[in-house]
Design a protein around this motif. Structure first.
Motif, PDB file in Angstrom:
ATOM      1  N   ARG A  55       0.850  -1.192   0.000  1.00 16.75           N
ATOM      2  CA  ARG A  55       0.000   0.000   0.000  1.00 16.75           C
ATOM      3  C   ARG A  55       0.890   1.248   0.000  1.00 16.75           C
ATOM      4  N   PRO A  56       0.396   2.358  -0.609  1.00 16.39           N
ATOM      5  CA  PRO A  56       1.147   3.612  -0.568  1.00 16.39           C
ATOM      6  C   PRO A  56       0.878   4.402   0.718  1.00 16.39           C
ATOM      7  N   TYR A  57       1.889   5.095   1.210  1.00 19.14           N
ATOM      8  CA  TYR A  57       1.736   5.969   2.391  1.00 19.14           C
ATOM      9  C   TYR A  57       2.449   7.300   2.170  1.00 19.14           C
ATOM     10  N   SER A  58       1.713   8.381   2.341  1.00 16.87           N
ATOM     11  CA  SER A  58       2.316   9.712   2.285  1.00 16.87           C
ATOM     12  C   SER A  58       3.352   9.813   3.393  1.00 16.87           C
ATOM     13  N   ILE A  59       4.447  10.455   3.100  1.00 17.63           N
ATOM     14  CA  ILE A  59       5.544  10.527   4.075  1.00 17.63           C
ATOM     15  C   ILE A  59       5.391  11.785   4.918  1.00 17.63           C
ATOM     16  N   ALA A  60       5.414  11.612   6.241  1.00 17.93           N
ATOM     17  CA  ALA A  60       5.237  12.746   7.161  1.00 17.93           C
ATOM     18  C   ALA A  60       6.568  13.415   7.503  1.00 17.93           C
ATOM     19  N   SER A  61       7.655  12.661   7.417  1.00 15.05           N
ATOM     20  CA  SER A  61       8.955  13.273   7.723  1.00 15.05           C
ATOM     21  C   SER A  61       9.410  14.123   6.540  1.00 15.05           C
ATOM     22  N   ALA A  62      10.405  14.962   6.794  1.00 14.93           N
ATOM     23  CA  ALA A  62      10.989  15.775   5.715  1.00 14.93           C
ATOM     24  C   ALA A  62      12.221  15.045   5.179  1.00 14.93           C
ATOM     25  N   PRO A  63      12.636  15.367   3.952  1.00 17.89           N
ATOM     26  CA  PRO A  63      13.761  14.631   3.339  1.00 17.89           C
ATOM     27  C   PRO A  63      15.046  14.647   4.170  1.00 17.89           C
ATOM     28  N   HIS A  64      15.281  15.700   4.978  1.00 23.12           N
ATOM     29  CA  HIS A  64      16.550  15.755   5.712  1.00 23.12           C
ATOM     30  C   HIS A  64      16.565  14.820   6.927  1.00 23.12           C
ATOM     31  N   GLU A  65      15.415  14.260   7.322  1.00 24.54           N
ATOM     32  CA  GLU A  65      15.368  13.428   8.529  1.00 24.54           C
ATOM     33  C   GLU A  65      15.937  12.037   8.240  1.00 24.54           C
ATOM     34  N   SER A  66      16.490  11.406   9.296  1.00 21.12           N
ATOM     35  CA  SER A  66      17.185  10.131   9.067  1.00 21.12           C
ATOM     36  C   SER A  66      16.212   8.962   8.903  1.00 21.12           C
ATOM     37  N   MET A  67      14.980   9.111   9.410  1.00 19.95           N
ATOM     38  CA  MET A  67      14.013   8.013   9.283  1.00 19.95           C
ATOM     39  C   MET A  67      12.791   8.481   8.504  1.00 19.95           C
ATOM     40  N   VAL A 124      -3.087  14.634   6.980  1.00 21.50           N
ATOM     41  CA  VAL A 124      -2.183  15.737   7.342  1.00 21.50           C
ATOM     42  C   VAL A 124      -0.719  15.355   7.053  1.00 21.50           C
ATOM     43  N   ALA A 125      -0.451  14.056   6.861  1.00 23.53           N
ATOM     44  CA  ALA A 125       0.946  13.580   6.755  1.00 23.53           C
ATOM     45  C   ALA A 125       1.785  14.348   5.718  1.00 23.53           C
ATOM     46  N   PRO A 126       1.341  14.476   4.453  1.00 23.87           N
ATOM     47  CA  PRO A 126       2.211  15.173   3.493  1.00 23.87           C
ATOM     48  C   PRO A 126       2.423  16.637   3.848  1.00 23.87           C
ATOM     49  N   PHE A 127       1.488  17.217   4.583  1.00 25.05           N
ATOM     50  CA  PHE A 127       1.606  18.633   4.959  1.00 25.05           C
ATOM     51  C   PHE A 127       2.653  18.815   6.067  1.00 25.05           C
ATOM     52  N   VAL A 131       5.799  21.320   5.748  1.00 25.00           N
ATOM     53  CA  VAL A 131       6.063  22.364   6.747  1.00 25.00           C
ATOM     54  C   VAL A 131       7.449  22.158   7.382  1.00 25.00           C
ATOM     55  N   ARG A 132       7.755  20.903   7.762  1.00 25.59           N
ATOM     56  CA  ARG A 132       9.070  20.640   8.369  1.00 25.59           C
ATOM     57  C   ARG A 132      10.189  21.006   7.392  1.00 25.59           C
ATOM     58  N   ASN A 133       9.971  20.688   6.110  1.00 25.59           N
ATOM     59  CA  ASN A 133      10.998  20.987   5.111  1.00 25.59           C
ATOM     60  C   ASN A 133      11.177  22.497   4.948  1.00 25.59           C
ATOM     61  N   ALA A 134      10.070  23.229   4.936  1.00 25.41           N
ATOM     62  CA  ALA A 134      10.145  24.687   4.765  1.00 25.41           C
ATOM     63  C   ALA A 134      10.903  25.327   5.931  1.00 25.41           C
ATOM     64  N   ILE A 135      10.645  24.821   7.142  1.00 24.77           N
ATOM     65  CA  ILE A 135      11.356  25.353   8.331  1.00 24.77           C
ATOM     66  C   ILE A 135      12.846  25.014   8.218  1.00 24.77           C
ATOM     67  N   HIS A 136      13.122  23.747   7.871  1.00 30.29           N
ATOM     68  CA  HIS A 136      14.524  23.300   7.780  1.00 30.29           C
ATOM     69  C   HIS A 136      15.285  24.124   6.742  1.00 30.29           C
ATOM     70  N   GLU A 137      14.616  24.401   5.623  1.00 32.25           N
ATOM     71  CA  GLU A 137      15.282  25.133   4.527  1.00 32.25           C
ATOM     72  C   GLU A 137      15.256  26.639   4.725  1.00 32.25           C
ATOM     73  N   MET A 172       4.630  32.483   8.890  1.00 27.56           N
ATOM     74  CA  MET A 172       4.840  31.355   7.970  1.00 27.56           C
ATOM     75  C   MET A 172       3.821  30.226   8.141  1.00 27.56           C
ATOM     76  N   ILE A 173       3.373  29.998   9.396  1.00 23.97           N
ATOM     77  CA  ILE A 173       2.484  28.859   9.666  1.00 23.97           C
ATOM     78  C   ILE A 173       1.224  29.333  10.406  1.00 23.97           C
ATOM     79  N   THR A 174       0.070  28.889   9.899  1.00 22.28           N
ATOM     80  CA  THR A 174      -1.198  29.091  10.604  1.00 22.28           C
ATOM     81  C   THR A 174      -1.836  27.716  10.704  1.00 22.28           C
ATOM     82  N   PHE A 175      -2.370  27.367  11.890  1.00 22.76           N
ATOM     83  CA  PHE A 175      -2.934  26.018  12.073  1.00 22.76           C
ATOM     84  C   PHE A 175      -4.357  26.109  12.591  1.00 22.76           C
TER      85      PHE A 175
END
Ligand SMILES: Cc1cc2nc3c(=O)[nH]c(=O)nc-3n(C[C@H](O)[C@H](O)[C@H](O)COP(=O)(O)OP(=O)(O)OC[C@H]3O[C@@H](n4cnc5c(N)ncnc54)[C@H](O)[C@@H]3O)c2cc1C
Ligand SMILES: NC(=O)c1ccc[n+]([C@@H]2O[C@H](COP(=O)([O-])OP(=O)(O)OC[C@H]3O[C@@H](n4cnc5c(N)ncnc54)[C@H](OP(=O)(O)O)[C@@H]3O)[C@@H](O)[C@H]2O)c1
Length: 250
Positions: A55-67, A124-127, A131-137, A172-175
């Motif tokens: 099955r496919p799963y949207s990734i919640a982590s950002a690319p820079h994370e180790s897991m 919410v996972a892909p979001f 968001v994590r990637n935008a903060i990291h970058e 940058m972020i509104t929730f």
């Protein structure tokens, strides 16, 4: 399944379950360590499996994370769940099969500066990844408006993280989390927004005075929510992109 298909699946790379956490009734987070190098864009999905069920799963982590972090609903067998009951029963140290390449075109689109991210529960996972990637970058000039709908307040799961980010990066972020069953006992003490998220999107777009030409609305999760928002917003010439996790008649 034919012998050839089974053989092909057996040759897929593995990802090791490094961490796992039950976060609410029938909701869990799982952190995978792929045995092969794995890259992806925020918003893309990974395909994992076991005993030949994938099955496919949207990734919640950002690319820079180790897991690779996934947010998964345990769909019970009586509700049609096949892979998730197996994943639910797996332990840290065990493995799943994984397709070596991430897929998907539901990705962050930097040509827009306003990103309205509308999800239901696991949607919410892909979001979270974006968001994590935008903060990291240390991205500048982009605003992420995350709207998450759930029946119950304990199903938001990333609410503490998103609230903290919205306090630390208000430009940058509104929730906006919203519960659709405010009278339920599980929602005792809730004093945030109420109603299904699809019924609130237009009001918030007006409240935030977002310009149509510089705003992308991303929709993810429940197909009924996606259909309703798409229909309403496309008729008014908003730019809309979506990722359905399942088909409405399933
Ligand atoms: C591109 C893409 C990305 C996805 N990302 C995620 C994700 O990040 N997290 C996740 O939990 N699922 C996600 N899904 C759904 C996932 O692929 C599985 O369908 C789901 O985990 C159920 O698997 P299953 O084999 O147990 O049941 P399936 O046989 O796949 O589905 C049985 C039924 O479960 C219900 N269902 C499926 N997914 C969900 C869900 N997420 N929440 C509530 N009910 C559901 C539907 O009614 C569906 O008909 C995604 C699907 C797609 C197409
Ligand atoms: N774990 C299980 O195996 C299990 C247990 C119970 C139910 N289910 C079934 O699994 C599916 C997923 O359940 P879930 O609670 O995780 O997610 P969900 O049904 O997708 O609910 C998430 C949010 O979407 C809303 N929603 C539901 N249908 C909608 C529609 N047609 N249009 C717009 N918004 C809609 C819900 O509102 P409301 O609160 O108003 O519904 C809630 O706010 C459902 O079909 C459910 O019946 C599975």
């Amino acid at each position: 399944m034919t012998e050839k298909q089974l053989d092909r699946l057996a040759k897929l790379p593995k990802a090791w379950i490094a961490k796992k956490q039950e976060v609410a009734e029938d909701l869990f987070l799982i952190w995978l360590r792929p045995e092969v190098p794995f890259t992806f864009k925020p918003g893309q999905y990974i395909t994992i499996g076991t005993v030949g069920i994938e099955r496919p799963y949207s990734i919640a982590s950002a690319p820079h994370e180790s897991m690779v972090e996934l947010f998964i609903e345990h769909v019970l067998p009586e509700h049609g769940g096949k892979l998730t009951p197996l994943l639910w029963a797996q332990h840290v140290g065990e493995s799943v099969s994984m397709r070596p390449r991430a897929k998907g075109i539901f990705v962050f689109q930097p040509q827009y500066h306003n990103h309205v991210l509308v999800g239901t529960v696991t949607g919410v996972a892909p979001f979270v990844s974006m968001v994590r990637n935008a903060i990291h970058e240390k991205m500048r000039g982009h605003h992420f408006f995350v709207m998450e709908g759930a029946s119950h307040q304990d199903e938001f799961v990333y609410d503490a993280e998103l609230e903290r980010l919205s306090e630390n990066y208000p430009e940058m972020i509104t929730f906006i989390p919203t519960v659709s069953r405010p009278q339920a006992e599980r929602n005792m003490g809730w004093n945030g927004a109420t109603g299904r998220v699809n019924t609130l999107v237009e009001d918030y777009l007006a409240k935030w005075s977002l310009p149509k030409e510089d705003t992308l609305i991303y929709l993810c999760g429940n197909p009924g929510m996606i259909e309703d928002v798409t229909e309403k917003l496309k008729a008014k010439d908003w730019h809309v992109d979506s990722e359905r996790f399942w088909k409405e008649d399933e």
